[in-house]
Every structure is written in C-alpha cells, then in structure tokens.
Design an enzyme around this catalytic site. Structure first.
Site, mmCIF file in Angstrom:
data_model
loop_
_atom_site.group_PDB
_atom_site.id
_atom_site.type_symbol
_atom_site.label_atom_id
_atom_site.label_comp_id
_atom_site.label_asym_id
_atom_site.label_seq_id
_atom_site.Cartn_x
_atom_site.Cartn_y
_atom_site.Cartn_z
ATOM 1 C CG ASN A 1 -23.548 0.733 -25.065
ATOM 2 O OD1 ASN A 1 -22.811 1.575 -25.599
ATOM 3 N ND2 ASN A 1 -23.236 0.142 -23.932
ATOM 4 C CD GLU B 1 -24.351 -12.340 -33.292
ATOM 5 O OE1 GLU B 1 -23.968 -12.103 -32.134
ATOM 6 O OE2 GLU B 1 -25.013 -11.545 -33.962
ATOM 7 C CG HIS C 1 -17.173 -8.020 -29.315
ATOM 8 N ND1 HIS C 1 -16.504 -8.474 -30.419
ATOM 9 C CD2 HIS C 1 -18.491 -8.207 -29.578
ATOM 10 C CE1 HIS C 1 -17.391 -8.911 -31.317
ATOM 11 N NE2 HIS C 1 -18.601 -8.759 -30.825
ATOM 12 N NE ARG D 1 -19.803 -11.502 -27.546
ATOM 13 C CZ ARG D 1 -20.857 -10.712 -27.680
ATOM 14 N NH1 ARG D 1 -21.183 -9.892 -26.725
ATOM 15 N NH2 ARG D 1 -21.547 -10.724 -28.771
ATOM 16 C CG HIS E 1 -19.255 -5.782 -26.436
ATOM 17 N ND1 HIS E 1 -19.442 -4.785 -27.375
ATOM 18 C CD2 HIS E 1 -20.268 -6.679 -26.638
ATOM 19 C CE1 HIS E 1 -20.515 -5.069 -28.108
ATOM 20 N NE2 HIS E 1 -21.035 -6.199 -27.676
ATOM 21 N NE ARG F 1 -24.570 -9.132 -23.699
ATOM 22 C CZ ARG F 1 -24.366 -8.994 -25.007
ATOM 23 N NH1 ARG F 1 -25.074 -9.685 -25.876
ATOM 24 N NH2 ARG F 1 -23.432 -8.176 -25.443
HETATM 25 C C1 SIN Z 1 -21.990 -8.220 -32.105
HETATM 26 O O1 SIN Z 1 -22.649 -7.888 -33.067
HETATM 27 O O2 SIN Z 1 -21.015 -8.952 -32.158
HETATM 28 C C2 SIN Z 1 -22.388 -7.727 -30.766
HETATM 29 C C3 SIN Z 1 -23.636 -8.368 -30.391
HETATM 30 C C4 SIN Z 1 -23.710 -8.528 -28.913
HETATM 31 O O3 SIN Z 1 -23.021 -7.834 -28.179
HETATM 32 O O4 SIN Z 1 -24.450 -9.390 -28.492
#
Ligand code: SIN
Length: 481
Positions: free
Chosen positions: A40, A111, A222, A269, A329, A365
């Site tokens: 991964n 993010e 995700h 998320r 994810h 997470r």
């Molecule tokens: C992403 O790039 O969206 C995945 C990063 C992550 O799973 O933290």
C-alpha cells in the site's frame, strides 16, 4: 535451520523503516509476499503528515483526535505527533527528496480535516512511491520476495518464527523477534484502493491463535475513487486534490456536500464518503470530482501521475471531471499492540503500521497520518527490540503444516463472494440485518472445503463483522443505519 535475529513480515514503509533502524550487525530478514513494491505504501499519493514544529503539535493532536471521534488513545497520538519532528528530520537527513519550492523550502499541502498545511509530498502526487523507493535503497538488510506467511510459530506465549511458502515451497523461518508489518485487509472488499497483496492473512492467523484484534469495525472508505475499471485495485484520486481546491459536484454541478457538513469537501473522510454514498443512493445520479478551476500547467506539474494515469483511460485533466465513488481504503483497526508495537501476551511478537492497532487513529484515520504512523511506530519497535533483555529459549517442534492445502480449486469463487458480501453489508453504511446476513454467509463459507489462505481471510472478515455487530451506535467510520 534458517534463524534470524529479527524477521519482518512486509516491505512497505513500516517494515522497511523498522529494518533501517536495526543495525547491520543484526541478522535481519525482511520478507514480502510478492514483489516488494506491491504494497500500500507504493500507491500512497497525497503525502506524509509532519508536525510543523513544537507549537503545531497540539493542533495536529487535536485534528487527529477530532477525525477519530475522540476514540483515539491520546498517548499514542501525542507520540505520533511529537516523534514526527524526529522521524521527518531523520528521513530528510538520510537524503529523501520531498517537493520543495524555488528556494529549496519544503512545500506543505492540506488535506481534509487538517486545520493547516502540514503534509509533505514527493513527485507531486507520488509520495508513497518515492518514499518506498528511497527506503528500498536505504535498507541494508536482506529482503526476500515471494514469501507468503501462512502460520506464526507460537508456543507458551512466545513467537519463534513463521511457516511460509517461499517461491511456492513450504519453509520454516525462525527468529528471536517477529515484526508484523503486513498491511491491512483491502482484498476483502469488492471496491478497494489497496495493493492486491494486502489480504488480511496475518490478521486471520491472529484470530486463530486468540491474539486480540481491536476496532475492526472501523474500516475506512476513501471518498474519491474511480471504480469503473476491471482491475482489483481501483484508482485513487488523492485528498490533496480537494486540499488544493477541487470540488465534489452532482451531475448538474451542485456542491451538495455543504448540505451534509459545513466544511464541504474538507470534512473528514468518513463524513464525505457517507455523503457521497447517500447522495448517489437517494438520487440515482453520478457524483463527480471537478478540477476545472485549476490552471492546466500548474495541475499537470502538481498531479503528474494522476494526470497520466487518467489520460491513459481517456480523461483530459484538469478539463474533464471524473465520476467517483467511495471505496475501501484503510483498516483503522488491527492487531492490538502497545505504543512499542508489542503484542500483549506473546513474547517476541510485534506489529506496526496498518496491520496494527495502537489506538492512534481512533474511529477514523486523519488523512496522511498513515505514512507517519508507519515510520514513528517502526522506529519505536526497533528501539524496543534493541534495548530489551534477551533470553535464550530452545525452539520447540512445530509439526502441524498446511502446505498441501494453502489453496483450493474453489477458493476464487468464494473469495469473490466474500468481497461482495463485505462491500454490500460491511461497507460505508451498515444495517443490523446486513451484518447478520454477512455473519451467516461467512460461517457457511468457513465450513466448505477451502484452502488455508481463504480460511484466514474468512477469520478476519468474521472478526470485522463481529466487531460491527457489537458496536450498536454509529461512531467514526462505523455507521449503522
Ligand atoms: C490520499 O492521498 O488521499 C490518501 C492519503 C491517505 O490515505 O492518508
């Protein structure tokens, strides 16, 4: 007899960084199931979180706890954030090249659910690939591919090694210390973003041996994945796209996420995944990720790999919007361990990275905390092994072997069935009825004539479903309707 000081199962970021923190004089073997870059880490796009400085630690801790619905182990979160200063400095000092601006200063991105820009990245949108390559080069220990572990050798509370198929031949590998860094459970799900090698085998062995798994209902989806491909691994569209300003829109261009959460695209998320799932179910419409606000040259430089991958299947970025769906994810839960990676009750057995559950992620997470988790806790495991007292115990005899029944001819059919059950009943939104049906179906398959590896997948799947049935209220990634 093959005997090592330390055996590391898995060659992703957690396994490799653990190896990098063990001295050359130690006899260390890193094994991986297939080729080393089928993990991964290799597919991680967005980046790795790092606290920006001492004063950013409380904010990083708070963002991690809030995303995890405060179900997190606060001590583990504090360790994660504080140690990020040390591990990021170490990785930079060893020569890892993250993206920098014209003055050579690190570029930070944001993010979802982060209150500030604190994510470093490499190759634009290929952070995992760059970090993995870097660590493969840095690792000075032996790395053995095509090694599929199908049993842990445990007796009287001590782990002595593993049984594995090495190039399809059964072998026993002994070690004083065994570190599990085998990743999560992606292959249990019909739609997932994971490497095909990530299939919950070691979790399944733990279930069999009575080793505790924790928070297994917290399976993370995700929100922005292109699932319309025939391949098992679906195409991730990194959160960094939304961090930089991409929109999630309905067919007629409406940013409907604000009807679900005031943070819109930058909600955590679990919230974004559920909103997309719910919107699609309610309206029967497609949902899209829209990049049309970006300037083309900037976009192609910032997201070169995503642009190339999608160009190959007919999309022109940033002009074209892409239909998206949530997909499995990341396994937030895992094999229970303390903050040094020790598995309670089993001497010489450790777990790190996605396979583990220190409680650091709580119920969900925070984006890009996973590469950081891999390095921070790998370093702690290595330090623990190097400083603990070692006791010589003679190796008992382990007779039982599964070598002839690792695979069975009907397994593929059942594996496919399992993937569908997990997606339908243990997916983004769960119901008690669906979970009970999943439990029965898994039980039924376990009683068929199946191979060892499928049996291990089913062990893990049933642990996930049982955990979901036990948690009656929704929390974080676990949403029960
Ligand atoms: C992403 O790039 O969206 C995945 C990063 C992550 O799973 O933290």
């Amino acid at each position: 007899m093959k005997k090592y000081d330390v055996l590391i199962i898995g060659a992703g970021i957690a396994g490799l960084y653990a190896a990098m923190n063990l001295p050359k004089e130690k006899k260390v073997l890193v094994v991986c199931k297939d080729i080393p870059w089928e993990c991964n880490t290799f597919y991680a796009q967005g980046g790795m979180v790092t606290a920006l400085n001492e004063s950013d630690i409380p904010s990083h801790v708070e963002d991690t706890m809030a995303a995890g619905s405060y179900h997190n182990d606060e001590k583990a979160v504090e360790i994660l954030s504080k140690m990020s200063l040390e591990t990021t400095a170490d990785i930079l000092k060893r020569g890892m090249e993250f993206d920098v601006d014209e003055e050579g200063e690190l570029l930070y991105t944001k993010e979802a659910a982060h209150s500030t820009e604190r994510i470093i990245h490499a190759g634009g949108d290929a952070t995992g690939r760059y970090m993995h390559y870097f660590m493969m080069v840095q690792n000075e220990h032996q790395l053995q591919r095509n090694t599929l572990v199908y049993d842990l050798l445990i007796q009287n509370g001590k782990c002595f090694g593993v049984k594995a198929l090495v190039n399809y031949r059964a072998e026993t590998i002994y070690a004083d210390d065994v570190i599990i860094a085998s990743g999560g459970v992606g292959s249990l799900y019909e739609y997932n973003t994971n490497s095909r090698t990530v299939s919950a085998d070691i979790h399944g062995i733990c279930v069999e041996k009575g080793i505790e798994l924790c928070d297994m209902e917290m399976m993370q989806f995700h929100p922005t994945v292109f699932v319309k491909t025939p391949f098992a691994r679906k195409l991730l569209l990194t959160e960094a796209l939304r961090g930089e300003g991409a929109h999630i829109v309905s067919e007629d261009g409406k940013r409907f996420l604000f009807d679900y959460d005031e943070r819109g695209e930058l909600a955590s998320r679990d919230i974004v995944s559920r909103a997309i799932f719910d919107y699609k179910r309610k309206t029967g419409e497609e949902v899209y990720l829209d990049f049309s606000m970006f300037e083309e040259a900037w976009f192609l430089k910032r997201f070169p790999n995503i642009s190339r991958t999608f160009e190959a299947i007919g999309y022109k970025f940033p002009q074209d919007r892409v239909p998206i769906s949530p997909a499995f994810h990341y396994a937030v839960g895992g094999i229970k361990c303390d903050v040094d990676g020790c598995v309670e009750g089993i001497d010489g057995l450790y777990v790190v990275g996605e396979a583990s559950s220190t409680g650091v992620h709580g119920a969900n997470r925070l984006a890009s905390n996973s590469l950081l988790e891999g390095v921070v806790f790998a370093k702690r495991v290595a330090q623990h092994i190097l400083t603990k007292e070692s006791i010589e115990i003679s190796i008992p005899k382990f007779d039982k072997d599964y070598k002839n029944i690792v695979h069975h001819e009907n397994d593929e059919v059942y594996k496919k069935r399992l993937r569908k059950i997990m997606w339908d009943d243990m997916g983004v939104i769960r119901t008690k009825k669906g979970l009970l049906e999943a439990k029965n179906e898994i039980f039924d398959m376990k009683n068929r004539d199946i191979g060892r590896l499928l049996e291990l997948r089913l062990n893990t799947a049933s642990a996930i479903v049982e955990a979901a049935l036990k948690r009656k209220e929704s929390l974080g990634a676990h949403y029960i309707e």
